[in-house]
Design a protein around this motif. Structure first.
Motif, PDB file in Angstrom:
ATOM      1  N   GLU A 193       0.841  -1.192   0.000  1.00 18.28           N
ATOM      2  CA  GLU A 193       0.000   0.000   0.000  1.00 18.28           C
ATOM      3  C   GLU A 193       0.881   1.249   0.000  1.00 18.28           C
ATOM      4  N   HIS A 194       0.437   2.298  -0.680  1.00 15.58           N
ATOM      5  CA  HIS A 194       1.208   3.528  -0.767  1.00 15.58           C
ATOM      6  C   HIS A 194       0.426   4.682  -0.134  1.00 15.58           C
ATOM      7  N   ARG A 195       0.138   4.511   1.151  1.00 13.53           N
ATOM      8  CA  ARG A 195      -0.601   5.519   1.908  1.00 13.53           C
ATOM      9  C   ARG A 195       0.097   5.764   3.240  1.00 13.53           C
ATOM     10  N   ILE A 196      -0.172   6.937   3.813  1.00  7.11           N
ATOM     11  CA  ILE A 196       0.360   7.265   5.136  1.00  7.11           C
ATOM     12  C   ILE A 196      -0.614   6.843   6.229  1.00  7.11           C
ATOM     13  N   SER A 197      -1.894   6.785   5.915  1.00  4.92           N
ATOM     14  CA  SER A 197      -2.926   6.295   6.835  1.00  4.92           C
ATOM     15  C   SER A 197      -2.942   7.007   8.184  1.00  4.92           C
ATOM     16  N   ASN A 198      -2.878   8.348   8.128  1.00  3.00           N
ATOM     17  CA  ASN A 198      -3.064   9.137   9.345  1.00  3.00           C
ATOM     18  C   ASN A 198      -1.997   8.849  10.398  1.00  3.00           C
ATOM     19  N   PHE A 199      -0.766   8.660   9.953  1.00  2.00           N
ATOM     20  CA  PHE A 199       0.333   8.303  10.860  1.00  2.00           C
ATOM     21  C   PHE A 199       1.412   9.380  10.851  1.00  2.00           C
ATOM     22  N   LEU A 200       1.626  10.020  11.987  1.00  2.00           N
ATOM     23  CA  LEU A 200       2.727  10.965  12.175  1.00  2.00           C
ATOM     24  C   LEU A 200       2.811  12.014  11.058  1.00  2.00           C
ATOM     25  N   LEU A 201       1.668  12.620  10.719  1.00  3.48           N
ATOM     26  CA  LEU A 201       1.623  13.538   9.580  1.00  3.48           C
ATOM     27  C   LEU A 201       2.559  14.735   9.743  1.00  3.48           C
ATOM     28  N   TRP A 202       2.672  15.252  10.949  1.00  2.00           N
ATOM     29  CA  TRP A 202       3.562  16.395  11.211  1.00  2.00           C
ATOM     30  C   TRP A 202       5.018  15.938  11.231  1.00  2.00           C
ATOM     31  N   GLN A 203       5.260  14.804  11.837  1.00  2.36           N
ATOM     32  CA  GLN A 203       6.625  14.354  12.118  1.00  2.36           C
ATOM     33  C   GLN A 203       7.362  13.811  10.895  1.00  2.36           C
ATOM     34  N   ILE A 204       6.633  13.480   9.813  1.00  2.00           N
ATOM     35  CA  ILE A 204       7.284  12.909   8.629  1.00  2.00           C
ATOM     36  C   ILE A 204       7.460  13.949   7.522  1.00  2.00           C
ATOM     37  N   ALA A 205       7.408  15.230   7.883  1.00  3.16           N
ATOM     38  CA  ALA A 205       7.488  16.298   6.884  1.00  3.16           C
ATOM     39  C   ALA A 205       8.670  16.132   5.936  1.00  3.16           C
ATOM     40  N   TYR A 206       9.818  15.702   6.461  1.00  2.00           N
ATOM     41  CA  TYR A 206      11.008  15.520   5.626  1.00  2.00           C
ATOM     42  C   TYR A 206      11.547  14.090   5.689  1.00  2.00           C
ATOM     43  N   ALA A 207      10.693  13.164   6.061  1.00  2.00           N
ATOM     44  CA  ALA A 207      11.121  11.757   6.122  1.00  2.00           C
ATOM     45  C   ALA A 207      11.277  11.178   4.719  1.00  2.00           C
ATOM     46  N   GLU A 208      12.160  10.223   4.596  1.00  2.00           N
ATOM     47  CA  GLU A 208      12.260   9.428   3.374  1.00  2.00           C
ATOM     48  C   GLU A 208      11.235   8.299   3.487  1.00  2.00           C
ATOM     49  N   LEU A 209      10.462   8.084   2.423  1.00  2.00           N
ATOM     50  CA  LEU A 209       9.398   7.076   2.442  1.00  2.00           C
ATOM     51  C   LEU A 209       9.853   5.828   1.696  1.00  2.00           C
ATOM     52  N   TYR A 210       9.593   4.670   2.300  1.00  2.00           N
ATOM     53  CA  TYR A 210       9.988   3.397   1.699  1.00  2.00           C
ATOM     54  C   TYR A 210       8.793   2.449   1.740  1.00  2.00           C
ATOM     55  N   PHE A 211       8.349   2.028   0.560  1.00  2.00           N
ATOM     56  CA  PHE A 211       7.214   1.115   0.461  1.00  2.00           C
ATOM     57  C   PHE A 211       7.679  -0.225  -0.092  1.00  2.00           C
ATOM     58  N   THR A 212       7.196  -1.295   0.510  1.00  2.00           N
ATOM     59  CA  THR A 212       7.555  -2.639   0.064  1.00  2.00           C
ATOM     60  C   THR A 212       6.299  -3.499  -0.051  1.00  2.00           C
ATOM     61  N   ASP A 213       6.305  -4.430  -1.002  1.00  2.00           N
ATOM     62  CA  ASP A 213       5.167  -5.337  -1.185  1.00  2.00           C
ATOM     63  C   ASP A 213       5.128  -6.441  -0.134  1.00  2.00           C
ATOM     64  N   ILE A 214       6.182  -6.601   0.626  1.00  2.00           N
ATOM     65  CA  ILE A 214       6.267  -7.669   1.620  1.00  2.00           C
ATOM     66  C   ILE A 214       5.205  -7.457   2.698  1.00  2.00           C
ATOM     67  N   LEU A 215       4.446  -8.497   3.018  1.00  3.38           N
ATOM     68  CA  LEU A 215       3.469  -8.421   4.101  1.00  3.38           C
ATOM     69  C   LEU A 215       4.197  -8.431   5.437  1.00  3.38           C
TER      70      LEU A 215
END
Length: 246
Positions: A193-215
């Motif tokens: 999934e490629h969503r943030i889902s209401n998680f740490l919206l303020w705190q990830i302002a400059y975070a690097e995002l990593y998405f993986t298909d692994i369950l």
């Protein structure tokens, strides 16, 4: 070759946050009940905590239960709470041995009394540890967190505790659940999934995002290494140009 050999231990993210997604889908693929997916997912939690501790990651935040998760079937919610209590009791000795401090963020009032009591007991036992901070986001929602911060700040302005002109990033940070944590450097989400889902919206302002298909139940040590390697290959500019960074 072990992926660990490709990690620069001098450039580790200070704060990793993980959206642990895919327990239910993992169980469905195996023809099992969703509860068994959550049980298997708890094994990945242990594996990733230990791996972060060995690497020297200072802060690990896990999205364990969202405010929206209360809308799931009661039997699944009850199962999740029972697993949480069981794992806290089981892993306390490891937290003490590795000097890992347990922290929590979220709306504690909504959690069952047994869960609150167990969390408070473990937090008390580990409160002075400084090797790593493990934060569990429980009954957590970023929008609710920000709304609460706005209300608290507004109340202080109303009562002349702070002036409206003094409100800045630091003031807002001080009123968030995560006031004692640094901003997130690396956010990982499993399950494709490629969503943030209401998680740490303020705190990830400059975070690097990593998405993986692994369950999540299949996400293990080597998968975390891959995420960190991806993070270290990126140029973090924080609004500046490449030339300024160099």
């Amino acid at each position: 070759m072990n992926l660990l050999d490709n990690i620069d231990t001098k450039r580790l993210p200070e704060h990793i946050a993980i959206i642990m997604d895919g327990n239910g889908r993992w169980a469905k693929k195996q023809g099992l009940l969703r509860a068994l997916g959550h049980e298997r997912g708890s094994e990945s939690v242990k594996d990733i905590i230990r791996t972060c501790n060995r690497l020297g990651i200072k802060n690990l935040t896990l999205y364990a239960f969202s405010t929206e998760n209360w809308n799931r079937p009661k039997i699944e919610v009850d199962t999740l709470m029972k697993i949480l209590v069981k794992q806290l009791r089981k892993e306390l000795s490891t937290l003490e041995d590795k000097k890992i401090r347990l922290n929590t963020i979220g709306n504690f009032d909504q959690l069952p009394t047994s869960v609150r009591n167990e969390l408070n007991a473990v937090k008390e036992r580990t409160k002075d540890f400084t090797t790593m901070t493990l934060t569990l986001a429980l009954s957590y929602g970023a929008r609710e967190e920000i709304v609460n911060a706005v209300k608290n700040i507004s109340d202080k302005v109303k009562n002349n505790i702070i002036s409206i002109d003094s409100i800045d990033d630091l003031i807002i940070n001080e009123h968030l659940y995560t006031h004692n944590l640094p901003d997130v450097d690396l956010l990982i989400r499993t399950s494709g999934e490629h969503r943030i889902s209401n998680f740490l919206l303020w705190q990830i302002a400059y975070a690097e995002l990593y998405f993986t298909d692994i369950l999540w139940p299949d996400f293990k040590e080597q998968d975390l290494y891959e995420a960190i390697i991806s993070y270290q290959k990126r140029e973090r500019r924080f609004g500046k140009t490449s030339e300024q960074i160099k």
